[in-house]
Design a protein around this motif. Structure first.
Motif, PDB file in Angstrom:
ATOM      1  N   ASN A  26     -39.994 -66.177 -36.663  1.00 59.27           N
ATOM      2  CA  ASN A  26     -41.349 -66.512 -36.122  1.00 59.27           C
ATOM      3  C   ASN A  26     -41.422 -67.951 -36.162  1.00 59.27           C
ATOM      4  O   ASN A  26     -41.359 -68.648 -37.291  1.00 59.27           O
ATOM      5  N   GLN A  27     -42.108 -68.672 -35.187  1.00 60.18           N
ATOM      6  CA  GLN A  27     -42.350 -70.109 -35.098  1.00 60.18           C
ATOM      7  C   GLN A  27     -43.471 -70.373 -35.990  1.00 60.18           C
ATOM      8  O   GLN A  27     -43.558 -71.618 -36.505  1.00 60.18           O
ATOM      9  N   ASP A  28     -44.498 -69.624 -36.421  1.00 56.54           N
ATOM     10  CA  ASP A  28     -45.398 -69.857 -37.243  1.00 56.54           C
ATOM     11  C   ASP A  28     -44.977 -69.477 -38.781  1.00 56.54           C
ATOM     12  O   ASP A  28     -44.316 -68.774 -38.751  1.00 56.54           O
ATOM     13  N   ALA A  29     -45.754 -70.066 -39.542  1.00 56.59           N
ATOM     14  CA  ALA A  29     -45.684 -69.616 -41.130  1.00 56.59           C
ATOM     15  C   ALA A  29     -46.010 -68.360 -41.211  1.00 56.59           C
ATOM     16  O   ALA A  29     -47.129 -67.981 -40.840  1.00 56.59           O
ATOM     17  N   VAL A  30     -45.350 -67.586 -41.862  1.00 54.30           N
ATOM     18  CA  VAL A  30     -45.742 -66.131 -42.434  1.00 54.30           C
ATOM     19  C   VAL A  30     -45.372 -66.039 -43.889  1.00 54.30           C
ATOM     20  O   VAL A  30     -44.543 -66.126 -44.203  1.00 54.30           O
ATOM     21  N   PHE A  31     -46.769 -65.784 -44.428  1.00 59.35           N
ATOM     22  CA  PHE A  31     -47.024 -65.636 -45.925  1.00 59.35           C
ATOM     23  C   PHE A  31     -47.142 -64.061 -45.921  1.00 59.35           C
ATOM     24  O   PHE A  31     -48.091 -63.543 -45.422  1.00 59.35           O
ATOM     25  N   SER A  32     -46.297 -63.357 -47.073  1.00 56.49           N
ATOM     26  CA  SER A  32     -46.798 -62.037 -47.466  1.00 56.49           C
ATOM     27  C   SER A  32     -47.038 -62.069 -48.977  1.00 56.49           C
ATOM     28  O   SER A  32     -46.383 -62.747 -49.575  1.00 56.49           O
ATOM     29  N   HIS A  87     -49.082 -60.205 -52.409  1.00 60.85           N
ATOM     30  CA  HIS A  87     -49.544 -59.037 -53.244  1.00 60.85           C
ATOM     31  C   HIS A  87     -51.171 -59.111 -53.137  1.00 60.85           C
ATOM     32  O   HIS A  87     -51.701 -60.065 -52.740  1.00 60.85           O
ATOM     33  N   LEU A  88     -51.772 -57.899 -53.446  1.00 53.80           N
ATOM     34  CA  LEU A  88     -53.141 -58.186 -53.423  1.00 53.80           C
ATOM     35  C   LEU A  88     -53.720 -58.875 -54.664  1.00 53.80           C
ATOM     36  O   LEU A  88     -54.890 -59.205 -54.635  1.00 53.80           O
ATOM     37  N   ASP A  89     -53.047 -59.263 -55.425  1.00 53.28           N
ATOM     38  CA  ASP A  89     -53.372 -60.392 -56.527  1.00 53.28           C
ATOM     39  C   ASP A  89     -53.249 -61.857 -55.958  1.00 53.28           C
ATOM     40  O   ASP A  89     -53.625 -62.818 -56.742  1.00 53.28           O
ATOM     41  N   GLY A  90     -52.747 -62.044 -54.822  1.00 51.84           N
ATOM     42  CA  GLY A  90     -52.798 -63.276 -54.427  1.00 51.84           C
ATOM     43  C   GLY A  90     -51.452 -64.043 -54.389  1.00 51.84           C
ATOM     44  O   GLY A  90     -51.154 -65.021 -53.776  1.00 51.84           O
ATOM     45  N   THR A  91     -50.360 -63.509 -55.086  1.00 48.75           N
ATOM     46  CA  THR A  91     -49.139 -64.165 -55.459  1.00 48.75           C
ATOM     47  C   THR A  91     -48.092 -63.874 -54.313  1.00 48.75           C
ATOM     48  O   THR A  91     -48.438 -62.795 -53.451  1.00 48.75           O
ATOM     49  N   PHE A  92     -47.422 -64.859 -53.892  1.00 49.94           N
ATOM     50  CA  PHE A  92     -46.402 -64.755 -52.669  1.00 49.94           C
ATOM     51  C   PHE A  92     -45.189 -63.724 -53.186  1.00 49.94           C
ATOM     52  O   PHE A  92     -44.667 -64.076 -54.091  1.00 49.94           O
ATOM     53  N   PHE A  93     -44.749 -62.878 -52.144  1.00 51.97           N
ATOM     54  CA  PHE A  93     -43.588 -62.168 -52.241  1.00 51.97           C
ATOM     55  C   PHE A  93     -42.583 -62.479 -51.215  1.00 51.97           C
ATOM     56  O   PHE A  93     -41.362 -62.060 -51.239  1.00 51.97           O
ATOM     57  N   ALA A  94     -43.112 -63.119 -49.928  1.00 54.86           N
ATOM     58  CA  ALA A  94     -42.200 -63.382 -48.986  1.00 54.86           C
ATOM     59  C   ALA A  94     -42.830 -64.874 -48.250  1.00 54.86           C
ATOM     60  O   ALA A  94     -44.096 -64.894 -48.199  1.00 54.86           O
ATOM     61  N   ALA A  95     -42.025 -65.551 -47.663  1.00 53.82           N
ATOM     62  CA  ALA A  95     -42.388 -66.601 -46.812  1.00 53.82           C
ATOM     63  C   ALA A  95     -41.235 -66.809 -46.090  1.00 53.82           C
ATOM     64  O   ALA A  95     -40.143 -67.242 -46.433  1.00 53.82           O
ATOM     65  N   ASN A  96     -41.481 -67.354 -44.631  1.00 54.73           N
ATOM     66  CA  ASN A  96     -40.493 -67.660 -43.826  1.00 54.73           C
ATOM     67  C   ASN A  96     -40.143 -69.114 -43.822  1.00 54.73           C
ATOM     68  O   ASN A  96     -40.928 -69.976 -44.498  1.00 54.73           O
ATOM     69  N   GLY A  97     -39.220 -69.747 -43.133  1.00 52.69           N
ATOM     70  CA  GLY A  97     -38.702 -71.046 -43.025  1.00 52.69           C
ATOM     71  C   GLY A  97     -39.960 -71.763 -42.499  1.00 52.69           C
ATOM     72  O   GLY A  97     -40.174 -73.173 -43.070  1.00 52.69           O
TER      73      GLY A  97
END
Length: 854
Positions: free
Chosen positions: A310-316, A318-328
């Motif tokens: 994806n050309q855009d930033a994608v953050f995934s 958890h419901l507590d606000g911590t990141f568990f995935a992020a693309n380039g």
């Protein structure tokens, strides 16, 4: 003028008004028209009576006017209806008309329609330009469809210049060809034929302009090699001139072309050039903005594509606000590596001010609702970025386990939108609020003052003699002076109010929440003191002064426009009292202005009403007392106020530019009188006519004089143009070209009031001046005053050495005349010889000569 059976005292008054008046019958035909309308349109009354008024309407407006008039004939008989359209004079000239129509019943019961028409002046076009610009900027800011914006740009230009047809072509980056985008008035067949025009030399105006990346002006397409392959096409659609300019992006990329067509061979004038550059820039802004929106839309369509690519930033999260995935893209936008992001929370990125709305969107998404939110994050380097984000719930087994945030960096877009707002409401040179925004600032200050029971003040100021800075040091240097002035005024005002630039060298200040007017006066005095020291620009020190006018709310008015106008009027009071000061508006200023306004309106009708007339004062040969010349002087007899002194109406004519029409009329009258004297056998004498700066600033001045001399068959050597000595400071090419052209054809030049202004011997030599006139203030002191005599003798000697003729003005006593004769002055004029005479008296004097001196 014949008045029909439906005549009344009211109708007589109506028909003698200085406006175009028509009476139509119930079929819409002209049954009567006043003399003013017939003369103004170039017809005899008998040519118009019995014809259809639609014959006077421009063909392109005729359908609209006919449709509107038909509706007016059938509806609301007791109202006055207005309509604007282009009309044609008999000679083909196009004028913009405002028509007011009303219905009445004649004494014999017939239904009649009264029509009053007025020519809309150039100020209307200026207002159209500003309104059009504002509307286009607003449409761009609202992100309306590009086709609508480009069509509106074309229509705006065509409304301002009704004889112009506009076209906007867009460049296709793949084919490198130009394709139709907007052309509301061009024939459809023509638009279709040129659609897909190649970008190369000799591809018409547009293809060549895009290829050369520069403005291309073709004044006659039928003779231009650029149009060789399109000449037949243009001829078939009646297109004779085309001026085209490339539309550039902010990075100087060619986006397309903006073209203006004309149905007659011609070149663009100053107004046309302003329109070309202004609206091509607006078109570029609209195209670039639309393409950015398209890019953003394309990016959003990719939200469903694979996470990693994806050309855009994608953050995934958890419901507590911590990141568990992020693309380039997420790592690139934030500046953090993926590993670093996975150890952070959303709270670590979002700036504090935007956290509440961000967490609200996150909470709504966690409940199953997709949300769109704009928020700002802090890049790893500390830079603040704006993100446009969409949050989507992540479902696993129908249970929400987290949130995906797809974000795009829109910092550049927001900055561009801010620039659009900046262009619309802020001065690009100084960054200050402009003339469009300032009334809104005044309105806000007035509302605040009203709520708090306080006062507000408007300060209106300009730089004294700023024209000299521009003329002598150049506009680039003048811009630096304006920027420095803005900085100094802002420094004086500080947090007390807001500074704006109204245009040119005019600045304004709004001071809210004042307890008394002395606070406004204190700010004005502080500004004046700031300019007591020289202003440093590059290596040059300038001493600048300001004139400041002050108006107060609520003492002077509660109306925003009135407060600004009153401050402006007060500023001009300072100008009249010597400049470099402040002045508080007083009600009697309006009383002073009103007579000038009324007088100015009457002055514009004075030539037509034959209220202006010419008198002649003889200039004699000092040795022989023979009359060598007649100075032509204009006078005004007002039907109500009687004789109006030249000292009152000439400055008004100068200020408004009406002096150009008066000057041409004076030269024509003088040449006609010279012709009459020649026909009755009088020996030819020179005719001297005073010329103003305004006349010489008109690039067509010399051509008009040549035409008058040719029509009246007057030898140019018998016409002498008198210019004031102070005119020499206007080192303008148009003025110098006009004067040099006069010398080329043999017209004589005379310097009036010599010794009181700013003459340069270099100018006297360059213009080959024939005569200098010694100002009467020096003659008045001769021969009793030592200094007056020395100055007079010096001027006579200087003129003799330069081979020039000398005329002494204001000779009233015989001892002055004897003194001038002794010192070798060639010519003289004054009440000793004769007062200014009406033509019959002047003719008699020419026959008799000057007899009372010996």
């Amino acid at each position: 003028m014949e008045i029909h059976s439906y005549d009344s005292s009211y109708m007589r008054f109506y028909f003698f008004m200085p406006a175009m008046q028509f009476i139509l019958d119930e079929n819409g035909d002209i049954v009567d028209v006043n003399e003013f309308a017939a003369r103004y349109l170039g017809y005899m009354r008998t040519e118009l009576i019995g014809t259809s008024p639609f014959a006077l309407v421009h063909p392109e407006d005729r359908k609209r006017v006919r449709h509107r008039s038909k509706w007016l004939f059938l509806h609301q008989p007791n109202n006055i209806h207005s309509l604007e359209f282009r009309a044609l004079k008999k000679n083909g000239e196009i004028i913009l008309i405002q028509q007011n129509m009303s219905q009445m019943t004649s004494e014999d019961g017939k239904t009649l329609f009264l029509i009053s028409c007025h020519h809309i002046p150039s100020e209307k076009k200026a207002r159209q330009l500003l309104t059009g610009q504002k509307k286009v900027l607003e449409w761009i800011a609202k992100e309306l469809p590009l086709s609508d914006i480009l069509t509106e740009i074309s229509r705006t230009v065509e409304e301002i210049r009704p004889n112009i047809l506009c076209s906007i072509l867009l460049m296709n980056d793949e084919t490198k060809k130009l394709y139709h985008a907007a052309a509301p008035s061009l024939p459809a067949d023509y638009v279709e034929t040129i659609n897909g025009m190649e970008v190369k030399m000799n591809a018409g105006s547009c293809g060549t302009a895009a290829y050369q990346r520069d403005l291309v002006i073709v004044s006659d397409v039928q003779t231009s090699p650029l149009w060789q392959r399109y000449q037949a096409l243009a001829r078939s659609h009646g297109l004779r001139a085309c001026w085209s300019i490339p539309i550039f992006s902010s990075t100087k990329k060619v986006l397309g072309t903006f073209a203006m067509y004309h149905r007659e061979p011609c070149e663009p004038d100053t107004e046309d050039m302003d329109l070309i550059y202004t609206f091509s820039s607006l078109a570029g802004l609209a195209i670039e903005q639309a393409r950015m929106r398209e890019e953003l839309q394309e990016s959003r369509q990719h939200y469903q594509s694979l996470f990693e690519y994806n050309q855009d930033a994608v953050f995934s999260l958890h419901l507590d606000g911590t990141f568990f995935a992020a693309n380039g893209a997420a790592a690139q936008i934030t500046g953090y590596s993926r590993h670093e992001l996975l150890s952070m929370t959303l709270h670590d990125l979002v700036i504090g001010e935007d956290w509440p709305k961000t967490i609200e969107a996150f909470a709504n998404t966690a409940e199953g609702y997709s949300r769109h939110v704009d928020f700002r994050i802090q890049h790893k380097t500390g830079t603040i970025l704006s993100l446009n984000a969409t949050s989507i719930p992540i479902f696993i087994n129908k249970k929400i386990i987290g949130v995906s945030v797809i974000a795009k960096d829109v910092t550049e877009r927001e900055e561009r939108e801010e620039r659009i707002q900046q262009m619309a409401y802020y001065d690009p040179l100084t960054g200050l609020p402009n003339r469009r925004l300032f009334p809104e600032l005044v309105l806000a200050a007035v509302k605040k003052a009203r709520e708090n029971g306080k006062m507000a003040a408007v300060l209106y100021m300009d730089i004294d003699r700023f024209k000299y800075v521009n003329d002598s040091l150049g506009h680039s240097f003048g811009d630096q002076v304006l920027q420095k002035t803005a900085d100094l005024i802002k420094k004086c005002v500080a947090n007390s109010g807001t500074v704006a630039r109204m245009g040119g060298d005019e600045f304004t200040v709004i001071l809210p929440n004042l307890d008394h007017q002395e606070q406004a006066i204190d700010i004005a005095q502080r500004i004046l003191r700031m300019f007591q020291d020289p202003v440093q620009i590059d290596d040059l020190e300038l001493f600048l002064t300001l004139s400041i006018g002050i108006s107060l709310y609520p003492q002077h008015s509660e109306n925003v426009d009135a407060l600004i106008q009153y401050a402006d009027i007060a500023m001009y009071e300072v100008k009249q009292k010597g400049k470099n000061d402040y002045y508080v508006f007083q009600d009697d200023h309006l009383k002073k202005k009103l007579p000038d306004l009324i007088l100015l309106g009457d002055l514009h009708k004075s030539i037509r009403n034959r209220e202006l007339f010419i008198v002649y004062q003889p200039i004699i040969d000092v040795k022989t007392t023979k009359i060598r010349a007649m100075e032509t002087l204009v006078r005004w007899y007002h039907p109500v106020h009687g004789t109006v002194p030249p000292s009152e109406f000439i400055p008004l004519a100068e200020e408004t530019g009406f002096i150009v029409s008066i000057g041409e009329w004076v030269i024509r009258q003088a040449c006609e009188q010279h012709e009459k004297w020649k026909k009755i056998g009088l020996p030819p004498v020179r005719i001297a006519v005073n010329i103003s700066v305004k006349e010489l600033q008109d690039q067509h001045f010399a051509k008009r004089v040549e035409a008058i001399l040719s029509q009246k068959q007057i030898s140019p050597e018998y016409l002498e143009l008198e210019i004031t000595e102070s005119l020499m400071i206007y080192n303008e090419p148009i003025i110098l070209n006009n004067l040099m052209r006069m010398k080329e054809i043999g017209v004589r030049l005379s310097i009036d009031d010599f010794g009181t202004g700013y003459s340069s011997l270099a100018y006297l030599k360059r213009l080959d001046v024939d005569t200098v006139k010694i100002d009467q203030s020096f003659i008045a002191d001769c021969p009793r005053s030592y200094y007056g005599s020395v100055i007079t003798t010096t001027i006579i000697s200087l003129a003799h050495h330069l081979g020039m003729n000398v005329i002494a003005e204001g000779v009233e006593h015989l001892d002055q005349f004897r003194y001038l004769e002794e010192k070798g002055c060639q010519e003289a004029q004054g009440y000793l010889f004769s007062r200014p005479l009406h033509p019959k008296e002047a003719t008699k004097l020419l026959f008799q000569g000057i007899r009372h001196l010996y």
